[in-house]
Design an enzyme around this catalytic site. Structure first.
Site, short mmCIF file in Angstrom:
data_model
loop_
_atom_site.label_atom_id
_atom_site.label_comp_id
_atom_site.label_asym_id
_atom_site.label_seq_id
_atom_site.Cartn_x
_atom_site.Cartn_y
_atom_site.Cartn_z
N GLY A 166 -47.34 30.64 22.01
CA GLY A 166 -47.75 31.99 20.91
C GLY A 166 -46.08 32.69 22.14
N PRO B 158 -48.22 25.41 36.79
CA PRO B 158 -47.01 25.05 36.46
C PRO B 158 -46.39 24.99 38.51
CG PRO B 158 -46.31 27.10 35.60
CD PRO B 158 -48.10 26.70 35.81
N TYR C 50 -51.04 30.67 25.04
CA TYR C 50 -50.24 31.86 25.25
C TYR C 50 -48.80 30.99 26.13
CZ TYR C 50 -48.69 35.50 29.34
OH TYR C 50 -47.81 36.32 29.44
P1 NAD Z 1 -52.92 42.84 30.30
O1 NAD Z 1 -53.98 42.10 30.10
O2 NAD Z 1 -53.33 44.02 31.79
O3 NAD Z 1 -52.04 43.92 29.16
C1 NAD Z 1 -52.60 43.45 28.06
C2 NAD Z 1 -52.96 44.23 27.26
O4 NAD Z 1 -53.39 44.09 25.82
C3 NAD Z 1 -54.82 45.46 27.84
O5 NAD Z 1 -54.52 45.95 27.82
C4 NAD Z 1 -55.03 44.36 26.36
O6 NAD Z 1 -56.11 45.22 26.41
C5 NAD Z 1 -54.10 44.81 25.67
N1 NAD Z 1 -54.05 43.59 24.65
C6 NAD Z 1 -54.68 42.84 24.58
N2 NAD Z 1 -54.55 41.77 23.09
C7 NAD Z 1 -54.53 42.78 21.89
C8 NAD Z 1 -54.70 43.19 20.79
N3 NAD Z 1 -55.05 42.26 20.04
N4 NAD Z 1 -54.71 44.24 20.36
C9 NAD Z 1 -54.10 45.17 20.70
N5 NAD Z 1 -54.28 45.13 21.62
C10 NAD Z 1 -54.43 44.24 23.21
O7 NAD Z 1 -51.25 42.50 31.18
P2 NAD Z 1 -50.61 42.71 32.00
O8 NAD Z 1 -50.00 42.20 32.69
O9 NAD Z 1 -50.30 43.94 31.90
O10 NAD Z 1 -49.03 42.05 30.82
C11 NAD Z 1 -48.75 42.70 29.67
C12 NAD Z 1 -47.55 42.29 29.09
O11 NAD Z 1 -46.68 41.49 29.49
C13 NAD Z 1 -48.11 40.40 28.38
O12 NAD Z 1 -47.60 40.58 26.95
C14 NAD Z 1 -47.95 39.90 28.71
O13 NAD Z 1 -47.59 38.72 28.24
C15 NAD Z 1 -46.48 40.06 29.68
N6 NAD Z 1 -46.14 40.07 31.26
C16 NAD Z 1 -46.97 39.94 32.13
C17 NAD Z 1 -46.82 39.75 33.15
C18 NAD Z 1 -47.24 39.61 34.48
O14 NAD Z 1 -46.66 38.89 35.55
N7 NAD Z 1 -48.03 40.56 34.82
C19 NAD Z 1 -45.98 38.66 32.96
C20 NAD Z 1 -45.40 37.14 32.37
C21 NAD Z 1 -44.89 38.48 31.01
N1 UDP Z 2 -54.29 30.75 42.32
C1 UDP Z 2 -55.17 30.78 43.30
N2 UDP Z 2 -56.13 31.19 43.56
C2 UDP Z 2 -56.48 32.28 42.51
C3 UDP Z 2 -56.02 32.84 42.26
C4 UDP Z 2 -54.50 31.72 41.45
O1 UDP Z 2 -54.60 29.87 44.17
O2 UDP Z 2 -57.43 32.65 42.77
C5 UDP Z 2 -53.03 30.17 41.82
C6 UDP Z 2 -52.65 29.16 40.20
O3 UDP Z 2 -53.35 28.19 40.64
C7 UDP Z 2 -51.15 29.36 39.98
C8 UDP Z 2 -50.64 30.88 40.81
O4 UDP Z 2 -52.06 30.77 42.07
O5 UDP Z 2 -50.69 28.07 40.68
C9 UDP Z 2 -50.41 31.96 40.13
O6 UDP Z 2 -51.98 32.12 39.54
P1 UDP Z 2 -51.51 33.12 38.20
O7 UDP Z 2 -53.01 33.04 37.51
O8 UDP Z 2 -51.54 34.76 39.14
O9 UDP Z 2 -50.46 33.22 37.42
P2 UDP Z 2 -49.22 32.39 36.70
O10 UDP Z 2 -50.37 30.82 37.06
O11 UDP Z 2 -49.65 33.17 35.08
O12 UDP Z 2 -48.48 31.99 37.39
#
Ligand code: NAD
Ligand code: UDP
Length: 312
Positions: free
Chosen positions: A149, A275, A146
């Protein structure tokens, strides 16, 4: 009326973005392969004549069939359990997905925004994180499909900008939560709320002293739209997040209080490369996005999200 393509539009953030863009009078084309997203999340948009939903995997090229003014590239699983399920596909989605959408943007002369992530900073040693911090990512760990990527996608966006003069925008999203997260999403906010509502044990990983800064989804969508409308010479990357920082124990306690739950906190092993701390410096966003800043406190956002899960 603008014609706007949203990849990953049937996911958590994408579904909110599609709705907001439609409400502003745009035509929205949503592409998704439904890996973590679902038609249900955009069900209420399907009756809108300006909304079009297409099943498409962004690792394959998308043939242009109509003009597109803007692309928001969100397609990619975002929860650790989901992006680690098929890490090779995660990497393909970030890298090939970026190339395919950048080529499409070139073909349509569209502006394109990349949903990057605070994960590009890895396990940060600079705190809070500014956009100039280059990060601390383990290239061979279980999170790197991730992290790397997304880092590669940022590189591609900048190279298309420099080499092909494409108009690009990069945002680095920090932990975002809200309605439309799924029950099985696996990220901390939805896990804790689902557990609290069922009076089940709340699973804190590690000691629970690690921190995150949680942003309500509406604040993010506002930041994304403002970023898309900045001057062409501003590419970012720009952090979009809420700088209020909490430990996972504080989060668990707050959710127990707001739900009135009988749940107990239990400790489970910390996943590798998790992290230790994360908090955005949002000075650049405030300067470049017309004074944008988060407006929804954690307590208010949690209340709205708890209500969503109660009504499911
Ligand atoms: P999510 O998993 O709910 O949404 C991702 C969407 O992308 C889904 O609808 C999934 O079906 C679609 N998808 C996955 N692979 C695909 C592919 N190969 N082709 C077409 N569709 C595909 O996650 P989210 O939280 O809504 O995240 C959306 C975007 O925001 C992502 O790119 C994620 O990396 C980024 N982002 C989210 C957060 C967060 O905290 N929610 C933080 C940082 C970055
Ligand atoms: N985490 C936790 N319990 C859970 C899910 C996640 O304590 O049931 C912790 C995880 O280890 C991380 C933080 O919560 O330290 C945020 O995790 P999340 O997967 O939401 O996001 P990210 O680690 O990608 O920031």
């Amino acid at each position: 009326m603008k014609s706007i393509l949203v990849t990953g539009g049937a996911g958590f953030i994408g579904s909110h973005l599609c709705k907001r863009l439609l409400n502003e009078g745009n035509k929205v084309i949503c592409l998704d392969n439904y890996f973590t997203g679902s038609k249900k999340l955009v069900q209420d948009l399907l009756s809108c004549p300006n909304f079009r939903l297409e099943e498409h995997d962004v690792t394959h090229p998308y043939q242009k069939r109509f003009d597109i003014d803007e692309i928001y590239n969100l397609a990619c699983p975002a929860s650790p359990i989901h992006y680690q399920f098929d890490p090779i596909q995660t990497f393909r989605t970030s890298v090939l997905g970026a190339i395919n959408m950048l080529d499409l943007a070139c073909c349509c002369n569209a502006k394109i925004l990349q949903a990057s992530t605070s994960e590009v900073y890895g396990d940060p040693v600079v705190h809070p994180q500014t956009e100039t911090y280059l990060g601390n990512v383990n290239t061979i760990g279980i999170r790197s499909c991730y992290d790397e990527g997304k880092r590669a996608s940022e590189t591609l966006f900048m190279d298309y900008h420099r080499q092909k003069k494409l108009r690009i925008k990069i945002i680095r999203i920090f932990n975002t939560y809200g309605p439309n997260m799924t029950v099985h999403d696996g990220r901390v906010v939805s896990n804790f709320i689902v557990q609290a509502l069922k009076n089940e044990d709340i699973t804190v990983y590690g000691t629970g002293t690690q921190t995150r800064s949680f942003q309500y989804v509406d604040d993010l969508v506002e930041g994304m739209i403002r970023m898309m409308s900045t001057e062409d010479d501003f590419t970012g990357p720009v952090n979009i997040g809420n700088p209020e920082e909490f430990t996972m124990i504080e989060l668990a306690q707050q959710i127990i209080r707001l739900t009135g739950s009988q749940s107990k906190i239990v400790f489970r092993p910390l996943p590798s490369d998790d992290p230790r701390q994360r908090k955005p410096d949002i000075s650049l966003a405030q300067k470049k996005l017309d004074g944008w800043k988060p407006t929804v406190s954690l307590e208010e956002g949690l209340k709205r999200t708890i209500q969503y899960f109660q009504n499911l």
